[in-house]
Write a protein that holds these residues in place. Structure first.
Motif, PDB file in Angstrom:
ATOM      1  N   VAL A   1      24.937  11.741  27.618  1.00  0.00           N
ATOM      2  CA  VAL A   1      24.415  12.719  26.651  1.00  0.00           C
ATOM      3  C   VAL A   1      24.635  12.236  25.220  1.00  0.00           C
ATOM      4  O   VAL A   1      23.754  12.381  24.358  1.00  0.00           O
ATOM      5  CB  VAL A   1      25.066  14.104  26.888  1.00  0.00           C
ATOM      6  N   GLU A   2      25.790  11.643  24.958  1.00  0.00           N
ATOM      7  CA  GLU A   2      26.072  11.130  23.614  1.00  0.00           C
ATOM      8  C   GLU A   2      25.046  10.083  23.187  1.00  0.00           C
ATOM      9  O   GLU A   2      24.603  10.047  22.039  1.00  0.00           O
ATOM     10  CB  GLU A   2      27.486  10.534  23.570  1.00  0.00           C
ATOM     11  N   LYS A   3      24.675   9.219  24.115  1.00  0.00           N
ATOM     12  CA  LYS A   3      23.706   8.163  23.813  1.00  0.00           C
ATOM     13  C   LYS A   3      22.395   8.764  23.314  1.00  0.00           C
ATOM     14  O   LYS A   3      21.828   8.297  22.313  1.00  0.00           O
ATOM     15  CB  LYS A   3      23.449   7.310  25.064  1.00  0.00           C
ATOM     16  N   TYR A   4      21.923   9.831  23.977  1.00  0.00           N
ATOM     17  CA  TYR A   4      20.642  10.427  23.600  1.00  0.00           C
ATOM     18  C   TYR A   4      20.750  11.268  22.319  1.00  0.00           C
ATOM     19  O   TYR A   4      19.812  11.294  21.510  1.00  0.00           O
ATOM     20  CB  TYR A   4      20.084  11.254  24.757  1.00  0.00           C
ATOM     21  N   ILE A   5      21.890  11.940  22.119  1.00  0.00           N
ATOM     22  CA  ILE A   5      22.081  12.677  20.864  1.00  0.00           C
ATOM     23  C   ILE A   5      22.117  11.692  19.699  1.00  0.00           C
ATOM     24  O   ILE A   5      21.516  11.931  18.629  1.00  0.00           O
ATOM     25  CB  ILE A   5      23.374  13.515  20.897  1.00  0.00           C
ATOM     26  N   GLU A   6      22.804  10.575  19.876  1.00  0.00           N
ATOM     27  CA  GLU A   6      22.874   9.567  18.821  1.00  0.00           C
ATOM     28  C   GLU A   6      21.493   8.994  18.508  1.00  0.00           C
ATOM     29  O   GLU A   6      21.160   8.738  17.350  1.00  0.00           O
ATOM     30  CB  GLU A   6      23.849   8.465  19.220  1.00  0.00           C
ATOM     31  N   GLU A   7      20.680   8.819  19.539  1.00  0.00           N
ATOM     32  CA  GLU A   7      19.297   8.371  19.314  1.00  0.00           C
ATOM     33  C   GLU A   7      18.526   9.384  18.482  1.00  0.00           C
ATOM     34  O   GLU A   7      17.785   9.032  17.565  1.00  0.00           O
ATOM     35  CB  GLU A   7      18.580   8.156  20.656  1.00  0.00           C
TER      36      GLU A   7
END
Length: 383
Positions: A106-112
């Motif tokens: 989830v962090e990866k996609y929020i950061e994107e």
């Protein structure tokens, strides 16, 4: 790197850091219905970002696990069915390892998302998610302490990590003149919807203590037999005392005629000058009555707050948790955040030693039922 992205990453790291001293066995138990296991807190705060943000704002987003929306929803009826709150500690699967994988996913996609241009609605939801996680960081550590307290060997969470070993920095009374004052949040910056509705109130002249009640002062209350004397207690509070055989603050134990308290550093002798903590509203009100004083209202507290040293304990007020003028519940799931709890709760003001830095402000309205005392709560008196 933008400031929201940095704050998001910092907040997410802090949740993980709180769990670094834990063993796998510590992540799952839930001995009481009002506290949740660390694994659930780690998952639920991640669920918030996936459910409230990624599903709506990230095109073609693929959810990590279709079961997680059911497992880690807390109280959002708008979103759908959820696991029973009292059974969160029975959820042995997904594993802790998978929960951490979920967080990273989830962090990866929020950061994107945050690397792109962010509109105002998305920005507000990200900031809400960050503040939501900060709330759960405090709950994670206080829930964990409550779970550990059931263990007869008094486990140590972490050496030199005692959230309740503070003393007052000031003494005396602050006099506040009669007048009309503004209450509520105004200006820029994050705040919850229950702080909105800036309005004027009239206050009679009052005085508020510059210090919080200490262990020594509360021991005098106990030794005077106040837990056995109904005249100091509200009827509901007296029923709570008698039905639950309450004799002392939460985590206190008497061993060989000496009082000790369970802390996150293990069992420690009660230090008389330390600020009292883990106290219910019922106990706070009874102590104030025994002293011939009272608790401040939340409005008195807010007016006086600029002249007080606060932040060591959540401070009980004698104010029911009610909406401010013109309060409106937001549409959708976000609207379930505060408004529906405005009954049978008392307001606490300030913050505590477990509150993440930057999460506190003088208009913050925390709220709990009067019987609860597992949070880092204390007493400030008024007259």
């Amino acid at each position: 790197m933008n400031s929201i992205l940095q704050l998001f990453q910092k907040t997410r790291r802090h949740s993980v850091s709180l769990c670094e001293p834990l063993e796998i066995e510590d992540y799952i138990p839930q001995p009481v219905d009002f506290a949740s296991p660390p694994k659930w807190h780690l998952s639920h705060t991640t669920w918030f970002f996936e459910e409230m943000i990624l599903k709506k704002f990230f095109e073609n987003y693929e959810i990590f696990n279709p079961h997680f929306s059911f497992l880690f929803n807390s109280y959002y009826h708008t979103i759908g069915e959820r696991a029973i709150r009292t059974e969160r500690g029975t959820i042995t699967r997904p594993t802790v390892k998978e929960v951490y994988e979920y967080r990273k996913y989830v962090e990866k996609y929020i950061e994107e998302l945050l690397q792109k241009e962010v509109d105002l609605k998305l920005e507000e939801l990200i900031i809400l998610g960050i503040n939501h996680e900060q709330q759960h960081q405090e709950l994670l550590i206080t829930d964990l302490k409550h779970t550990f307290s059931y263990n007869p060997i008094h486990p140590v969470y972490k050496e030199n990590f005692n959230l309740t070993a503070q003393e007052n920095e000031e003494e005396g009374w602050l006099k506040v003149p009669e007048g009309i004052y503004e209450i509520g949040f105004k200006g820029k910056g994050f705040h919850f919807d229950n702080e909105e509705g800036c309005h004027k109130i009239f206050l009679q002249e009052f005085e508020i203590s510059k210090s919080l009640v200490t262990n020594k002062e509360f021991l005098e209350f106990m030794e005077n037999g106040a837990y056995e004397n109904f005249k100091f207690w509200l009827d509901e509070g007296w029923n709570w005392v008698t039905e639950n055989n309450i004799k002392s603050p939460l985590y206190w134990k008497k061993i060989n005629e000496k009082w000790f308290s369970y802390t996150l550093e293990g069992l420690k002798p009660i230090e008389p000058n330390h600020i009292l903590t883990h106290i219910s509203f019922y106990e706070a009100q009874a102590f104030a009555t025994w002293k011939g004083l009272r608790l401040p209202t939340e409005f008195e507290w807010e007016v006086a707050s600029n002249h007080l040293k606060w932040g060591k304990r959540w401070e009980w007020t004698y104010s029911a948790y009610l909406p401010y003028p013109n309060f409106k519940i937001a549409k959708g799931a976000v609207g379930e955040y505060n408004g529906k709890f405005m009954i049978n709760q008392m307001v606490l003001r300030g913050s505590s030693t477990a509150t993440p830095k930057g999460h506190e402000r003088k208009t913050y309205r925390n709220f709990f039922h009067p019987k609860y005392r597992w949070q880092i709560t204390g007493i400030r008196l008024a007259k």
